[in-house]
Design an enzyme around this catalytic site. Structure first.
Site, PDB file in Angstrom:
ATOM      1  N   PHE A  41      62.539  -8.832   8.892  1.00 34.30           N
ATOM      2  CA  PHE A  41      62.825  -8.699  10.330  1.00 34.30           C
ATOM      3  C   PHE A  41      62.068  -9.775  11.103  1.00 34.30           C
ATOM      4  CE2 PHE A  41      61.071  -6.516  14.275  1.00 34.30           C
ATOM      5  CZ  PHE A  41      62.189  -6.758  15.064  1.00 34.30           C
ATOM      6  N   ALA A  42      62.758 -10.441  11.976  1.00 32.12           N
ATOM      7  CA  ALA A  42      62.085 -11.385  12.880  1.00 32.12           C
ATOM      8  C   ALA A  42      62.957 -11.618  14.097  1.00 32.12           C
ATOM      9  CB  ALA A  42      61.792 -12.707  12.173  1.00 32.12           C
ATOM     10  N   HIS A  50      53.820 -18.581  32.264  1.00 34.92           N
ATOM     11  CA  HIS A  50      52.957 -17.691  33.060  1.00 34.92           C
ATOM     12  C   HIS A  50      53.573 -16.294  33.096  1.00 34.92           C
ATOM     13  CE1 HIS A  50      50.508 -21.144  34.192  1.00 34.92           C
ATOM     14  NE2 HIS A  50      51.643 -21.759  33.928  1.00 34.92           N
ATOM     15  N   HIS A  54      48.098 -13.752  31.052  1.00 33.44           N
ATOM     16  CA  HIS A  54      48.291 -15.147  30.652  1.00 33.44           C
ATOM     17  C   HIS A  54      47.176 -16.044  31.157  1.00 33.44           C
ATOM     18  CE1 HIS A  54      50.088 -15.470  34.704  1.00 33.44           C
ATOM     19  NE2 HIS A  54      49.672 -16.718  34.646  1.00 33.44           N
ATOM     20  N   ASP A  56      46.068 -19.878  32.675  1.00 39.65           N
ATOM     21  CA  ASP A  56      46.470 -21.071  33.425  1.00 39.65           C
ATOM     22  C   ASP A  56      45.574 -22.229  32.973  1.00 39.65           C
ATOM     23  OD1 ASP A  56      48.049 -19.433  35.082  1.00 39.65           O
ATOM     24  OD2 ASP A  56      46.747 -19.662  36.829  1.00 39.65           O
ATOM     25  N   HIS A  60      48.114 -26.928  35.424  1.00 45.69           N
ATOM     26  CA  HIS A  60      49.098 -26.093  36.137  1.00 45.69           C
ATOM     27  C   HIS A  60      49.226 -26.537  37.599  1.00 45.69           C
ATOM     28  CE1 HIS A  60      51.462 -22.617  37.054  1.00 45.69           C
ATOM     29  NE2 HIS A  60      50.508 -21.811  37.439  1.00 45.69           N
ATOM     30  N   HIS A 181      43.494 -22.153  43.367  1.00 41.03           N
ATOM     31  CA  HIS A 181      44.094 -22.950  42.293  1.00 41.03           C
ATOM     32  C   HIS A 181      44.009 -24.445  42.603  1.00 41.03           C
ATOM     33  CE1 HIS A 181      46.434 -19.280  41.136  1.00 41.03           C
ATOM     34  NE2 HIS A 181      46.830 -19.910  40.061  1.00 41.03           N
TER      35      HIS A 181
HETATM   36 ZN   LIG Z   1      49.519 -18.485  35.882  1.00 42.65          ZN
END
Ligand SMILES: [Zn+2]
Length: 231
Positions: A41-42, A50, A54, A56, A60, A181
Site C-alpha cells: 500500500f502506498a 505551508h 509547518h 517557514d 519565504h 516575517h
Molecule cells: Zn508558513
C-alpha cells in the site's frame, strides 16, 4: 538525560481537511497501490509547503535567504521557551505578544536563554478544527500573534533561533503586511513554526524541541513533525 524525558508531539495530524491559509490549496492524497491489488500500500501526496504544523524558511519572505534544505540540522534541535498568554488575552483574536508580556515572563522565569525556540501559546490550538474560530470569518483573518516590539526583543536581545505559535501564522491575522516575517525574523535568518499544538504540556523553560522538517531542495518551508522532550 533523555531516558526519563516525556515526549510530547506538537504536531497536528496532516489530512485533507486541515485548516489552510485562505486561498492556499488543501493537500491531495491519492492511493497508488493497494495491498489487495499490488501486494503493498502506498499513496501519492501533494501539499502546499505551508500546510498544517509547518516550518517557514527565511526565503519565504526574503529573496536569497536560506531555503529549507539549507537549514543545518543542529539549529533544528533547540531549547524551547514557552510563553503562555492564553489566560491574559482571554480569547481576543486581535491580541499580540507585547514587550511587557516578555518582560513579565523573564521576571517570573529568569532570562530567556540565547539560541532558543520561542513558542507562543495563545490558546488558539483549541480551535484548530474550526476554521471560523481559528482563522476568523472568510475574508477577514483574525488570530493572535507576535507583536513587532516583542519579536524585535526576542530576535535582537535574546538571539532566538526560531519563533513558533499555535495559530495560522507568527504575525497576527489582521496584519496583512506580515511585519514580523518581513522585517524582524526572516531578515535575520530565523525560522518559524506555525500551527503548533499541545504547548500546554511544556514548561516555560527546560524542554527541548526537535523540528523534523523535510529538507525539500529549494523549498520555502515544509510540513514538520515537531516533537518536544520534557526532562
Ligand atoms: Zn508558513
Amino acid at each position: 538525560m533523555l531516558n526519563n524525558a516525556k515526549v510530547v508531539d506538537l504536531t497536528i495530524p496532516l489530512g485533507t481537511d486541515i485548516i489552510m491559509w485562505p486561498g492556499a490549496p488543501s493537500p491531495e492524497m491519492e492511493t497508488v497501490v493497494t495491498v489487495a491489488h499490488d501486494g503493498y500500500f502506498a499513496r501519492r501526496v501533494s501539499f502546499f509547503e505551508h500546510t498544517g504544523t509547518h516550518f517557514d524558511a527565511p526565503c519565504h519572505f526574503i529573496e536569497g535567504k536560506a531555503t529549507v534544505d539549507q537549514i543545518p540540522a543542529s539549529t533544528l534541535v533547540r531549547p524551547a521557551v514557552v510563553i503562555d498568554i492564553s489566560a491574559e488575552i482571554a480569547g481576543d483574536a486581535d491580541a499580540v505578544l507585547t514587550l511587557e508580556h516578555v518582560k513579565a515572563f523573564e521576571a517570573k522565569n529568569g532570562e530567556i536563554p540565547k539560541g532558543a525556540a520561542i513558542l507562543l501559546r495563545t490558546g488558539w490550538e483549541d480551535f484548530n478544527s474550526d476554521s471560523v474560530k481559528y482563522a476568523g470569518p472568510e475574508g477577514d483573518l483574525h488570530f493572535p500573534g507576535f507583536g513587532v516590539e516583542a519579536a524585535k526583543y526576542l530576535v535582537n536581545e535574546r538571539e532566538a533561533a526560531g519563533l513558533g505559535i499555535d495559530t495560522l501564522g507568527i504575525d497576527p491575522g489582521n496584519k496583512a503586511d506580515f511585519p514580523v516575517h518581513s522585517q524582524v525574523s526572516h531578515p535575520k535568518g530565523l525560522w518559524h513554526l506555525e500551527n503548533l499544538q499541545n504547548l500546554k504540556a511544556l514548561p516555560p523553560i527546560g524542554a527541548w524541541i526537535v523540528v523534523g522538517v523535510l529538507p525539500l531542495v529549494g523549498g520555502s518551508g515544509s510540513p514538520a513533525r515537531v516533537i518536544a522532550l520534557v526532562p
